[in-house]
Design an enzyme around this catalytic site. Structure first.
Site, PDB file in Angstrom:
ATOM      1  N   HIS A   1     -38.921 -27.501  10.581  1.00 52.73           N
ATOM      2  CA  HIS A   1     -39.480 -26.160  10.711  1.00 52.73           C
ATOM      3  C   HIS A   1     -40.934 -26.074  10.230  1.00 52.73           C
ATOM      4  CE1 HIS A   1     -35.695 -23.963  11.710  1.00 52.73           C
ATOM      5  NE2 HIS A   1     -35.190 -25.082  11.218  1.00 52.73           N
TER       6      HIS A   1
ATOM      7  N   ASP B   1     -33.283 -20.824  10.033  1.00 53.22           N
ATOM      8  CA  ASP B   1     -31.925 -21.259   9.684  1.00 53.22           C
ATOM      9  C   ASP B   1     -31.376 -20.324   8.612  1.00 53.22           C
ATOM     10  OD1 ASP B   1     -32.329 -23.315  11.420  1.00 53.22           O
ATOM     11  OD2 ASP B   1     -32.649 -24.846   9.887  1.00 53.22           O
TER      12      ASP B   1
ATOM     13  N   GLU C   1     -30.775 -18.984  15.405  1.00 50.45           N
ATOM     14  CA  GLU C   1     -30.344 -20.383  15.503  1.00 50.45           C
ATOM     15  C   GLU C   1     -28.875 -20.443  15.895  1.00 50.45           C
ATOM     16  OE1 GLU C   1     -28.448 -22.596  12.988  1.00 50.45           O
ATOM     17  OE2 GLU C   1     -28.733 -21.543  11.091  1.00 50.45           O
TER      18      GLU C   1
END
Length: 661
Positions: free
Chosen positions: A70, A175, A200
């Site tokens: 990320h 997430d 997600e």
């Protein structure tokens, strides 16, 4: 609104999603892909522009947490590709991010010998551009674009981000984990009702079993392996699952009196402790309460790892980074321990396709480590999911919390997305999309507002339209100009004529003057042209609560059609109203046992005299069948209610409309 995944579209890894809302563009996450070692490891920034002028095209970059999938491409994007705009992340993410980026750089450059990679100075310069984003704090990027962070669980500092520009809004989850664990709480978000929710879907088809049973299974397998003299390798990321599992092992070792050595390879144990102390408010309530007496991250039985220990005889347990066996200590130790069948490999999290971890989990017995070497896998491979991602139930719960108008799925395998997509559309009735990388998704975000229109406003608009017309064609579209009074809680949104109230003295709040007049309303889309509501005034003393503020609306209907539909003999208009009222009462009694509030059951009653001209519900809701008058000869049902029972009145009105058709 435009949404384009540059990474994590029908894939896990390289998270990077461009969102254009209003006239602003945000890049959510800027990660690397752990399954590739070539140019594919970073998002395709050429999609944005091939001229390198990223700063003028992107208004903000938002990083949700410190995992490399990320944030791993961030220094490359800012220092090598030339983006100089603001970067937003939470304080824990800002503190931990440069450490993991430096580890990634060392492995890539110093161990693998790659060139043209970002440097340590690049990481420092990149972090200087970061603007901290605190939980529940609204940060204005400029005069139009606002950001707000919500707690995501997952890892220390992880956040979901709500962004709004003008009338358009989006929530990007990154997430998240909807289940609390031993050191972090569960994700949570307000009912922000965004136009688009981008979530997600790593475990989009999984419903996990009990966390306690997984913990027990994990400890039993580790214990049995070391008792037979084997070595246990547990690949995990330096912060997050590592702390979760270390707390578990440390507690178990103390309870069982075990002396088998346990090691942690990341070299981040001391730093991790410092981060958890510094950001204790990001942990769960149990950790906060016990932190003063005993730091749960000061592990008694877990020691720092030395590379030479890998060749020592005898049992041991090793937590090694990273978690997917693609580089670093975990891969190095796996090569040495994999051929021995006494040893055990426990994979506690998700592995991206293409990594050694994914190959081992698929059952491969001979795995290519790189272009020059391979290893025979005789080690006992166990997949015990301690992943901090939301499962299918968690994803559905977050959608329920946020109440979005559209859902976009990213960060998951296409097969899992397809199943979840149909589930979301079926349960929530909202559009759901799963775009691939580079696929432009354009989502219509026009807002519809449902409101009750007052009789007075409708009749004025109708008369005005009739005056303008020179033909006798039916009116299809009727322009109406009024004041939209937004409802809250049980109060419904209304469209009113300005003359119906004083802006400083609304009937929906406690009046401060001698009197307050109630508005008369008709549901938009009903037979409003035939309506003629009657309001009821209310007298209040200075500073007193109103005794009763009432509203009413009426529905005119085709009596003969209703009588025919109900299977009755032809009757008078008056009889049609009574028949309609009886049908309403019957449905109220039936529905009260199935879907309506329990207060319906005991509250339904006949009017005095037994002729059933009025049906009463709750404290104030009344449905009446008045006699025909010169003013309106057609059959009519009138519903009236007090403002504090509007929610109940809305349900009754729905039943009344069902009867009248």
């Amino acid at each position: 609104m435009k949404v384009v995944p540059l990474g994590a579209g029908q894939d896990v890894g390289r998270s990077c999603v461009l969102v254009t809302l209003g006239n602003k563009t945000i890049m959510f996450d800027c990660g690397m892909h752990m399954g590739y070692n070539d140019e594919r490891r970073f998002p395709d920034f050429n999609y944005i522009t091939t001229e390198g002028d990223f700063t003028s095209r992107i208004d903000a970059v938002v990083i949700t947490h410190f995992h490399l999938d990320h944030c791993g491409a961030l220094p490359h994007f800012t220092e090598q590709r030339g983006y100089h705009g603001p970067i937003y992340m939470t304080p824990p993410t800002k503190a931990i991010c440069p450490i993991l980026l430096e580890d990634y750089r060392k492995i890539t450059v110093e161990r693998k010998g790659e060139t043209n990679f970002f440097t340590s100075q690049h990481i420092k310069d990149c972090m200087k551009k970061v603007v901290p984003l605190h939980l529940h704090e609204t940060v204005w990027v400029d005069d139009e674009l606002e950001l707000r962070a919500y707690y995501a669980g997952h890892v220390l500092g992880a956040a979901m981000v709500y962004a709004r520009c003008g009338n358009e809004s989006v929530v990007y989850t990154g997430d998240y984990n909807m289940t609390p664990d031993r050191h972090l709480g569960a994700a949570w978000i307000d009912k922000v009702r965004p136009d688009v929710l981008i979530t997600e879907t790593t475990y989009g088809t999984t419903i996990r079993d009990s966390k306690r049973s997984r913990e027990r299974d994990f400890l039993e397998k580790v214990h049995s392996c070391v008792m037979r003299g084997g070595k246990v390798l547990i690949p995990c990321f330096a912060l997050g699952r590592a702390q979760e599992l270390c707390i578990l092992i440390d507690t178990y070792w103390e309870r069982m009196g075990l002396t088998v050595p346990v090691y942690f390879s990341a070299g981040l144990t001391e730093k991790a402790n410092r981060f958890y102390k510094l950001f204790i408010n990001w942990t769960n309530q149990k950790v906060k309460e016990s932190f003063v007496d005993r730091n749960p991250f000061d592990f008694k039985y877990i020691k720092a790892w030395n590379r030479e220990y890998a060749d020592l005889p005898g049992p041991m347990v090793l937590f090694a980074t990273p978690g997917m066996l693609h580089i670093g200590t975990s891969l190095e130790v796996f090569r040495k321990w994999a051929p021995d069948e006494r040893n055990m490999l426990i994979m506690p999290g998700y592995c991206v396709a293409g990594t050694v971890g994914a190959k081992v989990l698929s059952g491969m017995k001979v795995v290519d480590i790189d272009a020059y070497s391979q290893v025979h896998v005789n080690i006992d491979v166990q997949n015990l999911s301690f992943s901090a991602h939301a499962d299918a139930k968690g994803i559905m719960e977050l959608i329920r919390q946020a109440s979005p108008r559209n859902v976009v799925l990213v960060h998951g395998e296409k097969s899992r997305m397809s199943f979840l997509k149909s589930k979301i559309m079926g349960e929530f009735g909202c559009p759901c999309y799963d775009p691939a990388n580079g696929e432009l998704l354009e989502i219509e975000t026009g807002r519809d507002v449902r409101a009750l229109m007052s009789d007075q406003l409708f009749q004025a608009a109708w008369a005005k339209e009739q005056e303008k017309r020179v033909d006798t064609a039916p009116i299809v579209d009727l322009p109406v100009q009024g004041v939209l009074l937004l409802g809250e809680g049980k109060r419904l949104t209304r469209l009113l004529d300005p003359s119906e109230f004083d802006l400083d003295e609304l009937p929906l709040v406690v009046p401060t003057t001698a009197t307050a007049a109630a508005a008369n309303e008709t549901p938009a889309g009903g037979n409003s042209e035939m309506a003629d509501g009657h309001g009821h005034g209310v007298n209040v003393g200075d500073g007193e609560q109103p005794a009763d503020v009432r509203f009413s609306t009426r529905r005119v209907f085709d009596g003969s059609a209703l009588v025919s539909r109900l299977g009755l003999d032809a009757q008078t208009d008056m009889d049609a109203s009574v028949a309609a009222l009886a049908a309403v009462r019957e449905l109220l009694v039936i529905d009260s046992r199935i879907t309506l509030d329990a207060s319906f059951t005991d509250a339904v009653a006949d009017a005095a005299g037994g002729n059933q001209r009025v049906v009463r519900v709750g404290r104030s809701v009344e449905v009446a069948a008045p006699a025909p008058s010169e003013e309106c000869e057609l059959p009519v049902l009138v519903i009236s209610w007090a403002w504090d029972e509007e929610e109940l009145a809305t349900q009754v009105l729905a039943i009344m409309n069902r009867v009248l058709g």
